[in-house]
Design a protein around this motif. Structure first.
Motif, short mmCIF file in Angstrom:
data_model
loop_
_atom_site.label_atom_id
_atom_site.label_comp_id
_atom_site.label_asym_id
_atom_site.label_seq_id
_atom_site.Cartn_x
_atom_site.Cartn_y
_atom_site.Cartn_z
N GLN A 119 17.83 -3.74 31.22
CA GLN A 119 17.06 -2.93 32.17
C GLN A 119 16.07 -3.76 32.98
O GLN A 119 15.53 -3.28 33.97
CB GLN A 119 16.33 -1.81 31.42
CG GLN A 119 17.26 -0.76 30.84
CD GLN A 119 16.51 0.26 29.99
OE1 GLN A 119 16.25 0.02 28.82
NE2 GLN A 119 16.19 1.39 30.58
N ASN A 120 15.81 -4.99 32.52
CA ASN A 120 14.89 -5.86 33.23
C ASN A 120 15.49 -7.24 33.43
O ASN A 120 16.16 -7.77 32.55
CB ASN A 120 13.57 -6.01 32.48
CG ASN A 120 12.75 -4.75 32.49
OD1 ASN A 120 12.60 -4.09 31.46
ND2 ASN A 120 12.23 -4.37 33.64
N GLU A 125 11.44 -9.95 36.29
CA GLU A 125 10.65 -8.81 35.84
C GLU A 125 10.01 -9.08 34.48
O GLU A 125 8.86 -8.70 34.23
CB GLU A 125 11.53 -7.56 35.79
CG GLU A 125 11.89 -7.04 37.17
CD GLU A 125 12.97 -5.97 37.14
OE1 GLU A 125 13.07 -5.20 38.13
OE2 GLU A 125 13.72 -5.90 36.13
N GLN A 161 6.04 -9.22 33.57
CA GLN A 161 5.45 -8.44 32.47
C GLN A 161 4.64 -9.35 31.54
O GLN A 161 3.53 -8.98 31.11
CB GLN A 161 6.55 -7.72 31.67
CG GLN A 161 7.15 -6.53 32.40
CD GLN A 161 7.96 -5.64 31.46
OE1 GLN A 161 7.71 -5.60 30.27
NE2 GLN A 161 8.92 -4.92 32.02
N THR A 210 9.91 -0.62 31.54
CA THR A 210 10.98 -1.12 32.41
C THR A 210 10.48 -1.43 33.81
O THR A 210 11.24 -1.95 34.63
CB THR A 210 12.14 -0.11 32.49
OG1 THR A 210 11.61 1.17 32.87
CG2 THR A 210 12.85 0.01 31.15
N ASN A 211 9.22 -1.11 34.09
CA ASN A 211 8.65 -1.50 35.38
C ASN A 211 7.15 -1.75 35.23
O ASN A 211 6.54 -1.34 34.25
CB ASN A 211 8.93 -0.45 36.46
CG ASN A 211 8.35 0.91 36.14
OD1 ASN A 211 7.13 1.06 36.02
ND2 ASN A 211 9.21 1.92 35.99
N MET A 212 6.59 -2.41 36.21
CA MET A 212 5.19 -2.83 36.12
C MET A 212 4.24 -1.64 36.10
O MET A 212 3.20 -1.67 35.42
CB MET A 212 4.85 -3.77 37.27
CG MET A 212 3.48 -4.41 37.15
SD MET A 212 3.28 -5.39 35.62
CE MET A 212 4.40 -6.74 35.97
N HIS A 248 4.65 1.28 34.74
CA HIS A 248 4.61 1.81 33.38
C HIS A 248 3.86 0.87 32.44
O HIS A 248 3.13 1.32 31.55
CB HIS A 248 6.02 2.06 32.86
CG HIS A 248 6.70 3.22 33.52
ND1 HIS A 248 8.07 3.41 33.46
CD2 HIS A 248 6.21 4.24 34.27
CE1 HIS A 248 8.39 4.51 34.12
NE2 HIS A 248 7.28 5.02 34.63
#
Length: 350
Positions: free
Chosen positions: A26-27, A31, A35, A315-317, A319
């Motif tokens: 997912q990343n 990414e 993170q 899965t994203n910044m 979140h």
């Protein structure tokens, strides 16, 4: 950022542990890099991974997350000392990992070496057993009758555990790992390892990571009391219950690219009417206290007595920032009391 001791190791770890199991599916590498950088900038010093990752696991992707972390470490070798890096050896059952065999002394030594190579580092701070050789009451097997404990040969299991500890000891003495820990285990597992360590002067298990959340709090109070009394760090994984406590799956929603759209090795066992009813209650409480549902669930987890560091993932910044922010402001007594009322209505929703 607040810090706690990693059990008897004496090492200070951030109350937030950055989980990595989405890195590689997912990343992307970039990414994951982003993170790591953001988490470190917020005071997070604890990163958890495993040879099994990314998840959902597969032979094609096996070891991929460690490779991603290794790529970052190779470019930032001077910062390795600032990170408490944890990884895990997979237990039995997956044909593409050591032919599905049980954890043995030999496989521990081989897995440590393979992880170090993928991670591009000389040592792992915390090396954990991802799940025990015996069947344990995790991954939806906590209901009565799912596991027949009386059918196990305790002495045989203990002998296997001693062999594993002896191999871990050799890795500690070689400087390849600093500390040892458990995952998806039970009070009997914790105490047997502690007993063996004392009897044979072998490394002590300093931590255990188990699934723990508002929807799955079976480790409270018995296992967590055990951890507190024996100075074993308790590290909750899946504090958002696979993302469901964010509220994103309410009313039949299935966001594109979300965890539940991917193949699940044990099925989507958290998807029950009671799960959604409980989540709806927590979502409404989050509105009342002007925080997000994820922040409510994470802050609650952080405030459970005995919790050392909560393993989060994103899965994203956006979140990730939302989740880390959850640990900055404790929930009020009023909020905790309101949460407890919903919890009592749905103590075991899946």
């Amino acid at each position: 950022m607040h810090y706690s001791k990693l059990g008897s190791s004496g090492v200070g770890v951030s109350r937030v542990c950055l989980g990595s199991m989405t890195w590689g599916i997912q990343n992307t590498q970039q990414e994951a890099n982003d993170q790591i950088e953001y988490a470190l900038s917020q005071g997070v010093n604890f990163i958890d991974t495993a040879e099994l990752y990314p998840v959902p696991p597969s032979g094609e992707k096996y070891g991929g997350t460690e490779i991603i972390i290794g790529n970052w470490l190779a470019q930032h070798s001077a910062r390795r000392k600032d990170i408490i890096l944890a990884s895990k050896i997979a237990g039995p059952g997956l044909a593409y990992i050591r032919d599905g065999a049980k954890i043995s002394g030999e496989s521990v030594i081989g897995a440590v070496d393979a992880s170090l190579k993928r991670l591009q580092t000389d040592y792992v701070d915390l090396f954990q057993l991802h799940w025990p050789n015996r069947t344990s009451p995790h991954f939806s097997k906590h209901w009565p009758g799912k596991v027949k404990f009386s059918s196990f040969d305790s002495q045989h299991e203990t002998n296997e555990m001693l062999e594993i500890l002896q191999a871990l000891d050799s890795c500690v003495k070689a400087g390849k790992i600093r500390f040892c820990g458990l995952s998806d285990d039970t009070p009997w597992g914790i105490n047997t390892y502690l007993k063996l360590s004392e009897q044979h002067a072998l490394p002590r298990m300093v931590s255990i990571q188990n699934e723990f959340s508002l929807l799955h709090a079976k480790d409270w109070p018995y296992l967590i009391e055990n951890c507190v009394r024996e100075n074993v760090a308790y590290l909750p994984w899946s504090p958002l219950a696979g993302g469901v406590l964010s509220g994103k799956y309410l009313n039949g929603k299935l966001p594109k690219g979300s965890r539940w759209t991917l193949e699940q090795r044990n099925g989507i066992f958290r998807d029950t009417p009671a799960t959604h009813a409980a989540t709806a209650g927590y979502v409404e409480l989050a509105k009342t206290y002007k925080i997000t549902p994820s922040q409510l669930a994470l802050a609650w987890c952080d405030q459970v007595d005995g919790v050392t560091s909560t393993i989060i993932g994103a899965t994203n910044m956006a979140h990730l920032k939302e989740n880390i922010a959850a640990f900055k402001t404790p929930l009020s007594d009023d909020a905790m009391n309101s949460i407890n009322q919903v919890f009592k209505d749905y103590p075991v929703p899946f």
